[in-house]
Design a protein around this motif. Sequence first.
Motif, PDB file in Angstrom:
ATOM      1  N   THR A   1      -5.393   5.650   0.558  1.00  0.00           N
ATOM      2  CA  THR A   1      -4.370   4.605   0.395  1.00  0.00           C
ATOM      3  C   THR A   1      -4.487   3.962  -0.985  1.00  0.00           C
ATOM      4  OG1 THR A   1      -4.459   4.151   2.739  1.00  0.00           O
ATOM      5  CG2 THR A   1      -3.525   2.427   1.364  1.00  0.00           C
ATOM      6  N   LEU A   2      -3.344   3.857  -1.654  1.00  0.00           N
ATOM      7  CA  LEU A   2      -3.294   3.135  -2.934  1.00  0.00           C
ATOM      8  C   LEU A   2      -2.861   1.706  -2.645  1.00  0.00           C
ATOM      9  CD1 LEU A   2      -1.316   5.382  -5.462  1.00  0.00           C
ATOM     10  CD2 LEU A   2      -3.670   4.576  -5.683  1.00  0.00           C
ATOM     11  N   SER A   3      -3.713   0.732  -2.991  1.00  0.00           N
ATOM     12  CA  SER A   3      -3.336  -0.680  -2.804  1.00  0.00           C
ATOM     13  C   SER A   3      -2.803  -1.201  -4.127  1.00  0.00           C
ATOM     14  CB  SER A   3      -4.546  -1.504  -2.373  1.00  0.00           C
ATOM     15  OG  SER A   3      -4.964  -1.058  -1.109  1.00  0.00           O
TER      16      SER A   3
ATOM     17  N   ASP B   1       0.852  -1.191   0.000  1.00  0.00           N
ATOM     18  CA  ASP B   1       0.000   0.000   0.000  1.00  0.00           C
ATOM     19  C   ASP B   1       0.881   1.233   0.000  1.00  0.00           C
ATOM     20  OD1 ASP B   1      -2.150  -1.701   0.352  1.00  0.00           O
ATOM     21  OD2 ASP B   1      -2.250  -1.392   2.527  1.00  0.00           O
ATOM     22  N   TYR B   2       0.437   2.243  -0.689  1.00  0.00           N
ATOM     23  CA  TYR B   2       1.090   3.556  -0.590  1.00  0.00           C
ATOM     24  C   TYR B   2       0.080   4.544  -0.040  1.00  0.00           C
ATOM     25  CZ  TYR B   2       4.924   1.914  -3.560  1.00  0.00           C
ATOM     26  OH  TYR B   2       6.001   1.244  -4.072  1.00  0.00           O
ATOM     27  N   PRO B   3       0.389   5.137   1.111  1.00  0.00           N
ATOM     28  CA  PRO B   3      -0.500   6.188   1.594  1.00  0.00           C
ATOM     29  C   PRO B   3      -0.325   7.442   0.730  1.00  0.00           C
ATOM     30  CG  PRO B   3       1.356   5.860   3.115  1.00  0.00           C
ATOM     31  CD  PRO B   3       1.557   4.931   1.952  1.00  0.00           C
ATOM     32  N   THR B   4      -1.402   8.035   0.314  1.00  0.00           N
ATOM     33  CA  THR B   4      -1.309   9.293  -0.441  1.00  0.00           C
ATOM     34  C   THR B   4      -2.259  10.295   0.211  1.00  0.00           C
ATOM     35  OG1 THR B   4      -3.121   8.839  -1.963  1.00  0.00           O
ATOM     36  CG2 THR B   4      -0.951   7.999  -2.599  1.00  0.00           C
ATOM     37  N   ARG B   5      -2.204  11.557  -0.220  1.00  0.00           N
ATOM     38  CA  ARG B   5      -3.045  12.591   0.377  1.00  0.00           C
ATOM     39  C   ARG B   5      -4.524  12.296   0.175  1.00  0.00           C
ATOM     40  NH1 ARG B   5      -2.443  17.287  -2.183  1.00  0.00           N
ATOM     41  NH2 ARG B   5      -0.842  16.458  -3.545  1.00  0.00           N
ATOM     42  N   THR B   6      -4.827  11.553  -0.909  1.00  0.00           N
ATOM     43  CA  THR B   6      -6.237  11.280  -1.203  1.00  0.00           C
ATOM     44  C   THR B   6      -6.663   9.879  -0.761  1.00  0.00           C
ATOM     45  OG1 THR B   6      -5.498  10.677  -3.410  1.00  0.00           O
ATOM     46  CG2 THR B   6      -6.425  12.880  -3.148  1.00  0.00           C
TER      47      THR B   6
ATOM     48  N   THR C   1       3.970  -4.282   2.525  1.00  0.00           N
ATOM     49  CA  THR C   1       3.134  -3.814   3.639  1.00  0.00           C
ATOM     50  C   THR C   1       2.692  -5.009   4.481  1.00  0.00           C
ATOM     51  OG1 THR C   1       2.333  -2.055   2.194  1.00  0.00           O
ATOM     52  CG2 THR C   1       1.064  -2.470   4.185  1.00  0.00           C
TER      53      THR C   1
ATOM     54  N   THR D   1       6.948  -2.920  -8.668  1.00  0.00           N
ATOM     55  CA  THR D   1       6.797  -2.968  -7.210  1.00  0.00           C
ATOM     56  C   THR D   1       7.032  -4.394  -6.714  1.00  0.00           C
ATOM     57  OG1 THR D   1       5.208  -1.162  -7.316  1.00  0.00           O
ATOM     58  CG2 THR D   1       5.155  -2.542  -5.328  1.00  0.00           C
TER      59      THR D   1
END
Length: 225
Positions: A18-20, A11-16, A59, A47
């Motif tokens: 979480t991107l899984s 997962d990447y946390p982003t401002r909008t 993650t 990735t």
Amino acid sequence: MSLVIENVTKDYPTRTGTLSILRGVSLTLERGAAVAVMGPSGSGKSTLLHILGTLDRPTGGTVALDGTNPFALSEPELAAFRNARIGFVFQDHHLLPQCSVLENVLIPTLVSATTKPAETEAYARDLLARVGLGDRLDHRPAELSGGERQRVAVARALVLKPALLLADEPTGNLDRINAQAVGELLLALHEQERNVLVVVTHSADLAKLFPRRAEMNDGHLHFLP
Ligand code: ADP
């Protein structure tokens, strides 16, 4: 030698939100296995390859190379583990321009504590002969074609006899004929060395050389029939 990953997520946390990117990828590859991973751009292929190469942490889920969880190691242990067990070939050859072909192949051995210099150099010469560059040992990368540079990069990836060989678009910068030659070479060396080979590629021509093909889609990895 084996590579076993189970239920790996990234997962990447982003401002909008979480991107899984990886949503539970499992894969078991035994010694001698080779797979080409395809899939649309942005589907998480690189990735996944970075996680297999211990360059990036998952993650969730588990990764075991020869029964070792690399992510449980300390940073210096992990660096030594990666150097000893994993070879990388990238889209760009990343050769050092000021070093000769032979010196470039020997670069990974400079930080390896356990290798015997004379034996390692003999092995580097042997690899360069096997990739067809035995008479170009003293040349600089600038004196080689794109395909020849990538063949040096393949020899460099193999110099420490890695159990796992990873390649990210290894033919992406090459014309069709050189791409075919580098693809066939990667597979031939893989068969000789009996490592585990995982290649990420957009190229159907490269993928079809592989005994097994898989596709990343929507965070999952599926083997293709
Ligand atoms: P592929 O290799 O299949 O083209 P990647 O693994 O490079 O795909 O990227 C998968 C997705 O993860 C992309 O949408 C990318 O933007 C996103 N991504 C990669 N790294 C980060 C990061 N550090 N932060 C946020 N998103 C990222």
